[in-house]
Motif scaffolding. Structure first.
Motif, short mmCIF file in Angstrom:
data_model
loop_
_atom_site.label_atom_id
_atom_site.label_comp_id
_atom_site.label_asym_id
_atom_site.label_seq_id
_atom_site.Cartn_x
_atom_site.Cartn_y
_atom_site.Cartn_z
N LEU A 24 -3.43 0.43 -3.22
CA LEU A 24 -3.00 -0.83 -2.64
C LEU A 24 -3.18 -1.96 -3.63
CD1 LEU A 24 -5.73 -2.66 -1.73
CD2 LEU A 24 -5.92 -0.79 -0.11
N ALA A 26 0.86 -1.19 0.00
CA ALA A 26 0.00 0.00 0.00
C ALA A 26 0.89 1.23 0.00
CB ALA A 26 -0.92 0.01 1.21
N THR A 83 8.32 6.20 5.41
CA THR A 83 7.54 7.43 5.37
C THR A 83 8.48 8.60 5.10
OG1 THR A 83 6.15 6.45 7.11
CG2 THR A 83 5.80 8.78 6.61
N ARG A 124 -4.54 7.13 -1.47
CA ARG A 124 -3.93 5.83 -1.21
C ARG A 124 -4.15 4.89 -2.39
NH1 ARG A 124 -9.42 6.91 0.28
NH2 ARG A 124 -10.56 4.96 0.48
N CYS A 127 4.86 4.08 2.35
CA CYS A 127 4.64 2.78 1.73
C CYS A 127 4.80 1.69 2.79
CB CYS A 127 5.64 2.55 0.59
SG CYS A 127 5.47 0.96 -0.26
N MET A 140 -8.15 10.36 2.03
CA MET A 140 -6.71 10.08 2.06
C MET A 140 -6.32 9.51 0.70
SD MET A 140 -4.42 7.73 4.68
CE MET A 140 -5.06 6.13 4.17
N CYS A 144 -6.39 0.40 4.89
CA CYS A 144 -6.21 1.85 4.97
C CYS A 144 -7.27 2.39 5.92
CB CYS A 144 -6.37 2.50 3.60
SG CYS A 144 -5.28 1.86 2.33
N HIS A 155 0.59 5.73 0.33
CA HIS A 155 -0.30 6.86 0.60
C HIS A 155 0.38 8.16 0.18
CE1 HIS A 155 1.73 8.71 4.07
NE2 HIS A 155 1.85 7.52 4.63
N ILE A 203 -1.74 3.55 6.50
CA ILE A 203 -1.81 2.33 5.70
C ILE A 203 -1.08 1.25 6.47
CG2 ILE A 203 -2.09 3.42 3.45
CD1 ILE A 203 0.94 3.19 3.05
N LEU A 241 0.42 7.90 -7.63
CA LEU A 241 0.40 6.79 -6.67
C LEU A 241 0.29 5.45 -7.38
CD1 LEU A 241 -1.91 8.16 -3.83
CD2 LEU A 241 0.57 7.82 -3.74
N THR A 261 0.03 9.34 8.36
CA THR A 261 0.04 10.67 7.75
C THR A 261 -1.05 11.51 8.41
OG1 THR A 261 -0.36 11.91 5.70
CG2 THR A 261 -1.50 9.81 5.92
#
Length: 326
Positions: free
Chosen positions: A313, A7, A212, A311, A199, A309, A302, A9, A292, A30, A246
């Motif tokens: 995945l 995943a 992050t 994201r 991630c 958000m 998530c 974000h 995530i 993304l 986040t």
């Protein structure tokens, strides 16, 4: 479930008025990063290698508040933060206050792999980067014109900006609506997205990892460090799961949000979804944010308590999602 899962974000707290083109651009970015990670997983790359690879890609995209496109401090400077954690070993690396390192997440990886420490910051982190051959660029590489304008607007409104994308409705209404804005320690925060990137991955061998990266808040005080580089707050991985958070950094720090997900699974024996729901809706209290997470059995979740958000995945069995809203 089993198999690998991934995943990514691009920040929590999406303004519903964010232009559709911006929404689509962020989703495409993304999705591109997600496919990069999927390809690496299919090639048997390890979880920690994949999270670094994916976050590096996002750091180079000025759509996001990490690497190129990072938020500016009150002094108009860049101070970037990042962290990475390998759940199979519980080794971790984190950096803060970077202004010349092209990919902060890769310096965090170097701290994890090549230093006796877990966290380096400011001049010490920059010196370590040069010592170990990390790619260095002029600080102007990270500064985009949009953020220069955004900083000026934030100063005029006496506001810290939670994120860094320009609103579509104009800034003139924001100052007059300050009392209705989200507060961070009594200071108004504007909510626009996308922002911080992250991630999480579980690979085919069940190894979990998280990464992050962020530029922080527009108009933040110099020296401010949020949750993103803090292991257990913005990033955490162990043999059970991996988490990247986040949102409102100060609230995430107070909640030790990422570690809480793992602790709930470890000590209460609950599922990844139950742990994420509890962390977001009970532990985050009055803060705003999202996360995530993946588990070692291939589940991916998530969760957020904001309007949305960014994201994306995917799982080994072919499931894939890209989303903004609830």
């Amino acid at each position: 479930m089993g198999g690998w899962a991934i995943a990514v974000h691009g920040g929590a707290g999406i303004d519903p008025s964010l232009p559709l083109q911006r929404q689509e651009e962020a989703c495409q970015a993304l999705l591109s990063a997600l496919h990069l990670g999927i390809s690496a997983l299919r090639s048997a790359s390890s979880a920690v290698d994949v999270v670094e690879l994916v976050v590096r890609e996002l750091e180079l995209n000025p759509l996001f508040n990490s690497g190129c496109g990072s938020a500016l401090t009150a002094q108009g400077t860049v101070e970037m933060d990042a962290s990475i954690m390998d759940g199979s070993t519980r080794k971790c690396g984190a950096v803060s206050g970077l202004s010349t390192v092209k990919n902060p997440i890769s310096l965090a990886r170097l701290v994890m792999d090549k230093s006796p420490h877990a966290y380096l910051a400011f001049d010490g982190a920059e010196a370590f980067a040069r010592q170990h051959g990390a790619e260095i660029v002029d600080t102007s590489f990270f500064i985009i014109e949009e953020n220069v304008i955004r900083l000026k607007q934030a100063k005029e409104a006496k506001s810290i900006q939670f994120d860094y994308r320009l609103p579509s409705k104009g800034w003139d209404t924001c100052a007059s609506e300050a009392e209705q804005m989200v507060q961070m320690n009594g200071v108004p925060i504007s909510l626009y997205s996308p922002e911080t990137v992250g991630c999480v991955v579980v690979d085919a061998l069940g190894r979990c990892a998280a990464a992050t990266s962020t530029g922080g808040l527009i108009n933040k005080m110099c020296g401010r460090i949020g949750d993103s580089p803090l292991i257990g707050a913005g990033t955490y991985a162990c043999n059970i799961c991996a988490v990247s958070a986040t949102g409102e950094g100060e609230a995430i720090i107070r909640a030790t949000l990422a570690r809480d997900v793992a602790a709930l699974m470890e000590f209460k024996g609950i599922s990844l979804k139950e742990a994420v729901d509890c962390a977001i809706h009970e532990r985050l209290e009055d803060g705003k944010g999202g996360l995530i997470a993946v588990s070692n059995d291939g589940h991916v979740i998530c969760g957020f308590n904001t309007t949305g958000m960014f994201r994306a995945l995917a799982t080994e069995d072919g499931h894939m999602e890209v989303g903004l809203w609830d």
